[in-house]
Design a protein around this motif. Sequence first.
Motif, PDB file in Angstrom:
ATOM      1  N   GLN A 191     -64.597  49.356  26.596  1.00 21.29           N
ATOM      2  CA  GLN A 191     -65.546  48.910  27.614  1.00 21.29           C
ATOM      3  C   GLN A 191     -66.718  49.861  27.578  1.00 21.29           C
ATOM      4  OE1 GLN A 191     -64.072  48.542  31.664  1.00 21.29           O
ATOM      5  NE2 GLN A 191     -66.136  48.900  32.475  1.00 21.29           N
ATOM      6  N   LEU A 192     -67.930  49.314  27.479  1.00 17.61           N
ATOM      7  CA  LEU A 192     -69.102  50.162  27.376  1.00 17.61           C
ATOM      8  C   LEU A 192     -69.478  50.722  28.746  1.00 17.61           C
ATOM      9  CD1 LEU A 192     -71.354  48.226  24.859  1.00 17.61           C
ATOM     10  CD2 LEU A 192     -69.599  49.942  24.438  1.00 17.61           C
ATOM     11  N   ALA A 193     -69.755  52.014  28.753  1.00 13.80           N
ATOM     12  CA  ALA A 193     -70.162  52.687  29.976  1.00 13.80           C
ATOM     13  C   ALA A 193     -71.671  52.585  30.130  1.00 13.80           C
ATOM     14  CB  ALA A 193     -69.737  54.155  29.916  1.00 13.80           C
ATOM     15  N   PRO A 194     -72.195  52.766  31.367  1.00 18.47           N
ATOM     16  CA  PRO A 194     -73.646  52.697  31.564  1.00 18.47           C
ATOM     17  C   PRO A 194     -74.409  53.723  30.732  1.00 18.47           C
ATOM     18  CG  PRO A 194     -72.506  52.598  33.660  1.00 18.47           C
ATOM     19  CD  PRO A 194     -71.477  52.934  32.621  1.00 18.47           C
ATOM     20  N   VAL A 195     -73.827  54.915  30.545  1.00 15.20           N
ATOM     21  CA  VAL A 195     -74.437  55.939  29.709  1.00 15.20           C
ATOM     22  C   VAL A 195     -73.642  56.002  28.422  1.00 15.20           C
ATOM     23  CG1 VAL A 195     -74.998  58.383  29.482  1.00 15.20           C
ATOM     24  CG2 VAL A 195     -75.217  57.252  31.702  1.00 15.20           C
ATOM     25  N   PRO A 196     -74.288  55.881  27.235  1.00 10.46           N
ATOM     26  CA  PRO A 196     -73.546  55.833  25.970  1.00 10.46           C
ATOM     27  C   PRO A 196     -72.608  57.015  25.794  1.00 10.46           C
ATOM     28  CG  PRO A 196     -75.833  55.237  25.617  1.00 10.46           C
ATOM     29  CD  PRO A 196     -75.726  55.720  27.039  1.00 10.46           C
ATOM     30  N   LEU A 197     -71.398  56.689  25.360  1.00  9.66           N
ATOM     31  CA  LEU A 197     -70.431  57.716  25.006  1.00  9.66           C
ATOM     32  C   LEU A 197     -70.761  58.249  23.619  1.00  9.66           C
ATOM     33  CD1 LEU A 197     -67.252  55.764  26.141  1.00  9.66           C
ATOM     34  CD2 LEU A 197     -68.393  57.594  27.395  1.00  9.66           C
ATOM     35  N   PRO A 198     -70.202  59.399  23.214  1.00 11.45           N
ATOM     36  CA  PRO A 198     -70.448  59.890  21.854  1.00 11.45           C
ATOM     37  C   PRO A 198     -70.045  58.855  20.825  1.00 11.45           C
ATOM     38  CG  PRO A 198     -69.391  61.564  23.191  1.00 11.45           C
ATOM     39  CD  PRO A 198     -69.373  60.308  24.005  1.00 11.45           C
TER      40      PRO A 198
END
Length: 344
Positions: free
Chosen positions: A312-319
Motif C-alpha cells: 500500500q503506497l504511503a502519502p510520502v514515498p518510502l525508500p
Amino acid sequence: MEGLANPRGLSFGPDGWLYAAEAGTGGDGPSIVSGDGQTVSFGLSGKVTRYRSGVQEAVIDGLPSLAPAGGFGATGAHDLAFLDGVLHVVLGFGANPALRANLASAPGSELLGRVVSVSGSTVSAVADLAAFELANDPDGELNSNPFSLVALADRLVVSDAGGNDVVTVGQDGAIAIKAVLPQGSFQPVPTGATVGPNEDILVGQLTGFRFPLGGANVFAVDGAGMIDVFATGFTNLIDVAYGNGKLYALEFDSDSLLGPNTTGSLFEIGEDGLKRLVFGGLNSPTGLAIGADGKIFVAESGVSPTDGRVIQLAPVPLPASLPLLAGGMAFAAAIGSWRGRKRS
C-alpha cells in the motif's frame, strides 16, 4: 501480501478482499519456444491469492503457467475480475497460438490463452482468446497473450498484448473485436485496462521493441470501438486504474526496458490529460488497484518466482526497493514477444 510468484493484476472482490493473480513459476512439463525466443516449460503453479485484515490466503491454485528455467517472468494468471459475483481469470500464453497443441500432453495446458471462471475448486473455460487469434489474427501477426481483464455490467473486456487488440467476451463466451490498436514504428502492446468515468475503456501500452522513452500512451476506446489518445508521454505502461476521481497509470520500467534501471513509477492523470508523478522507485511493478476508500495498492517484484508482494503506497514515498533485474527484461519481452522488431 508477500511470497507471491510472479504477481500481476489486482482487484477488489465484492466481498471486500483484495485479490492478486499469480502467474506461477512454470514447471517440468512440456516446453515451447515463446514469442521472444525463450524456451518455456509448463506447470500447474499459478494461483489466485487474496488478502483482508492481515489474512493472506490462496483462493485457487494449480492454474497453468509457462516459465523459463528459474521461473522468472512467467506467463499464466495475468488478471482477474468479478462478473455477477463470479471470479474470472485471464490466462496468458505469449506465443503463436498454434503452439498450444505442443503442450496437449499436459492436462490444464488447454486453458492457456483463455478466460476461465472459478467456483470453489472448479475452474471452467469461458472463452478461448488464443483460438480467436489463430482464426482471425486482427493485426496480421499471429501471437496471443491475453493480459488484462475488465468486468462491465454484462460482459468482460480483455486486452491481448500479443494480438495488439481489445476484445469483448459475452456471458455466453462469445468473443468480438472491440478495437485493434494502431501500429507505427513499433507495436502498441496493450497491457492494463480499466473503465473510465464516461464508460470508455482506458488501455495502457507497454510498446514494442525498442521501447522508446515517452512513447507509451493511454488509449480511450469508446462504445463504438473508436480509439483516441487519452494521455501521452509514458514509458512501458503495465497497468491503469481509475479511482479517487482520477486515472492512475503504472510504468513497469521508467527508463525503458533498454535502460540501466529496473524501477517503475505511478502517475496520476487529470481530466486535461496532464500527468503528475505520485510515486517512483517501485521495484518491477506489475499490478495496480484502488480501494473504495481511495487507498492505492501495487504489486511489486512482479517478475520474481518467490518474492512478489503487494504494497500500500504511503502519502510520502518510502525508500525505493532494491532493483530486481533477473527476469524483468524477459518478462516484458514475453508480454509483447518483442513485437515490432522488424519495424525498428
